[in-house]
Scaffold this active site. Structure first.
Site, PDB file in Angstrom:
ATOM      1  N   LYS A   1      47.406   6.104  53.435  1.00  0.00           N
ATOM      2  CA  LYS A   1      48.483   6.617  54.271  1.00  0.00           C
ATOM      3  C   LYS A   1      48.106   7.917  54.944  1.00  0.00           C
ATOM      4  O   LYS A   1      48.815   8.400  55.803  1.00  0.00           O
ATOM      5  CB  LYS A   1      49.776   6.742  53.470  1.00  0.00           C
ATOM      6  CG  LYS A   1      49.741   7.675  52.304  1.00  0.00           C
ATOM      7  CD  LYS A   1      51.080   7.613  51.583  1.00  0.00           C
ATOM      8  CE  LYS A   1      51.025   8.415  50.299  1.00  0.00           C
ATOM      9  NZ  LYS A   1      52.195   8.247  49.473  1.00  0.00           N
ATOM     10  N   ARG A   2      46.995   8.487  54.556  1.00  0.00           N
ATOM     11  CA  ARG A   2      46.512   9.678  55.247  1.00  0.00           C
ATOM     12  C   ARG A   2      46.117   9.340  56.689  1.00  0.00           C
ATOM     13  O   ARG A   2      46.246  10.158  57.587  1.00  0.00           O
ATOM     14  CB  ARG A   2      45.302  10.241  54.497  1.00  0.00           C
ATOM     15  CG  ARG A   2      44.806  11.557  55.043  1.00  0.00           C
ATOM     16  CD  ARG A   2      44.019  12.298  53.984  1.00  0.00           C
ATOM     17  NE  ARG A   2      42.799  11.587  53.599  1.00  0.00           N
ATOM     18  CZ  ARG A   2      41.631  11.764  54.194  1.00  0.00           C
ATOM     19  NH1 ARG A   2      41.523  12.592  55.207  1.00  0.00           N
ATOM     20  NH2 ARG A   2      40.568  11.120  53.794  1.00  0.00           N
TER      21      ARG A   2
END
Ligand code: GLU
Length: 499
Positions: free
Chosen positions: A253-254
């Site tokens: 999700k970065r």
């Protein structure tokens, strides 16, 4: 024998697209052969599992149309389907292994294990349990138990030789036993680890094929050995490559939104998302790339799964989604989808309640609340910079807030405000000055409905992504900065957050 597959998510966070991918593969495999698809909740990690996460996982998979024949909500003859409700079963099975001499009680303290690991590291050795409690006599064990000393149960593993694991897609995989640890099967709190619970449940739930992520390959020898210890047949195994970002790093999700809820809130159609995931198991000779679930079931073949690492490509998803909207829906169908998405009475009512006191004419509603019906906001770095937080601090405060939000168990007003107050304090800003850039990043305008209400209603995933986009617009975060800033984050947030 009827084919039975399962997906076994751990409810420790947002419903991840990787879970949808595993569910789809197992669904297609079973349904293509007239089999059953089961949903099992693996919530033995009591500290990290939440009911909210479980609910969202079930809702997301159902939204995608991946219905299960047995599961915690629909029941079934092999239930319960939630591991936290099966503790007695695991205890009985751990005892069987102890009685047969395949497992042993280990009383080593955390301090001793830390010391052991440190010494192994200094000697340049692999970190592994050294067998300290392996040969305790039964009277020594009884004595330690009488003293009330906590213990775990570990499995015995061969000291040398090679395990051969058969994988449906990869063929035979050889793994040396000296790389396999004496795995903890039961923790000192009496709950099982993934390894014991997973093997026991797959057997008792009559699972015939396990399609799971490749991160479990190295655990396969332990699992195979457990099946032998119990004298059970092992299900066929197939380890699937993990989804990747376009730069081929593991999907995180970065770099990309990973929560199914985000895709839902952005207005992706479930059939487009399933289609993208399904293409990873479809031969390119199938021509047109549009396949609905029933087609995927028909053409699915594990041999078509590319081991190279499937790239989760949002550009391709956009293209597919556009095609579904244009080519498969008539105007009524399209309107119905829009209504389900965000023009439904429930969502509108919440927005109306926030906006009513802030409009003079009904037509003011559009500009005031358009951010509730948008995905990413088209903001310039200048718009984000124009306020009282120093430009060089902006990325940091957004990032610290993301970590704080990620660590929240509940997404509602008081904790949201607490996170921002906390970040303001840590970075030395007055709260009033501090919230302005958040207001702009999240609502797109300097004045709208109250920020925390807006955030609560938008949901964690859209808020997270808008802040992430704002950071990207301002130049992104380097690994060194992330490391430095984590020291400022709350310790528990730093532990849980992905950089
Ligand atoms: N609970 C495990 C996970 O979420 C399941 C892995 C498996 O399919 O065995 O990764």
């Amino acid at each position: 024998m009827k084919v039975r597959t399962r997906v076994a998510p751990s409810p420790t966070g947002d419903p991840h697209v990787g879970t949808a991918y595993m569910a789809l593969m197992n669904y297609c495999f079973a349904k293509g052969q007239g089999g059953d698809f089961i949903l099992r909740i693996e919530d033995t990690d009591r500290a990290r599992s939440t009911a909210a996460s479980e609910r969202m996982i079930l809702e997301s998979l159902r939204w995608l149309g991946l219905t299960w024949d047995e599961g915690p909500d629909v029941g079934g003859v092999y239930g319960p389907y939630r591991q936290s409700e099966r503790s007695a079963i695991y205890q009985t099975h751990a005892q069987v292994l102890l009685d047969r001499g395949h497992a042993f009680k280990c009383f080593c303290t955390a301090e001793r294990l830390d010391q052991m690991r440190l010494e192994q590291k200094l000697r340049g050795q692999r970190s592994a349990y050294d067998g300290h409690c392996l040969h305790l006599s039964s009277s020594e064990v009884a004595q330690l138990e009488a003293e009330g000393r906590p213990h775990v149960v570990r499995m015995k593993v061969p000291a040398s030789g090679t395990a051969t694991i058969h994988d449906l897609r990869r063929g035979d995989i050889q793994i040396d036993w000296d790389t396999v640890d004496m795995q903890v099967l039961m923790k000192s709190d009496g709950l099982p680890t993934y390894h014991l619970a997973n093997v026991v449940d797959d057997h008792l739930m009559k699972i015939t094929h396990v399609l799971r992520g490749e991160e479990w390959v190295s655990s396969a020898p332990k699992h195979q050995l457990l099946y032998q210890y119990f004298e059970w047949d092992m299900p066929a195994l197939c380890h699937l490559p993990l989804l990747r970002n376009p730069d081929r790093t593991k999907l995180s999700k970065r770099k990309n939104p990973t929560s199914i809820v985000w895709y839902q809130r952005m207005g992706y159609l479930p059939e487009a998302l399933l289609n993208l995931l399904g293409l990873f198991a479809v031969s390119s000779s199938e021509g047109d790339e549009m396949h609905r679930l029933e087609d995927l079931v028909r053409i699915f073949d594990v041999q078509n799964i590319s081991l190279g690492g499937p790239v989760f490509d949002i550009t391709k998803l956009n293209w597919l989604n556009g095609r579904y909207i244009r080519e498969t829906l008539d105007p009524e169908g399209f309107a119905a989808r829009v209504r389900d998405w965000a023009l439904n009475p429930e969502y509108l009512m919440k927005i109306a309640a926030l906006a009513q006191t802030r409009v003079e004419r009904l037509s003011d509603l559009g500009p005031l609340t358009s951010f509730f019906f948008s995905g990413n906001l088209d903001l310039t770095p200048e718009a984000l910079r124009n306020h009282k937080v120093k430009p060089e601090d902006l990325r940091k405060v957004f990032q610290l807030a993301i970590w704080g939000f990620d660590a929240l168990a509940e997404w509602n007003l008081p904790p949201l405000e607490r996170v921002l107050r906390d970040v303001a304090e840590r970075t030395g800003y007055k709260f009033r000055d501090f919230v302005r850039p958040f207001f702009i990043a999240i609502t797109g305008t300097p004045a709208s409905v109250p920020l925390f209400d807006a955030m609560a209603l938008l949901g964690r995933d859209l808020v997270r992504e808008r802040l992430r986009q704002a950071i990207t617009k301002l130049g992104g975060v380097t690994a060194a900065e992330a490391k430095e800033w984590k020291k400022l984050a709350e310790p528990e947030a730093a532990g849980e957050a992905e950089a």
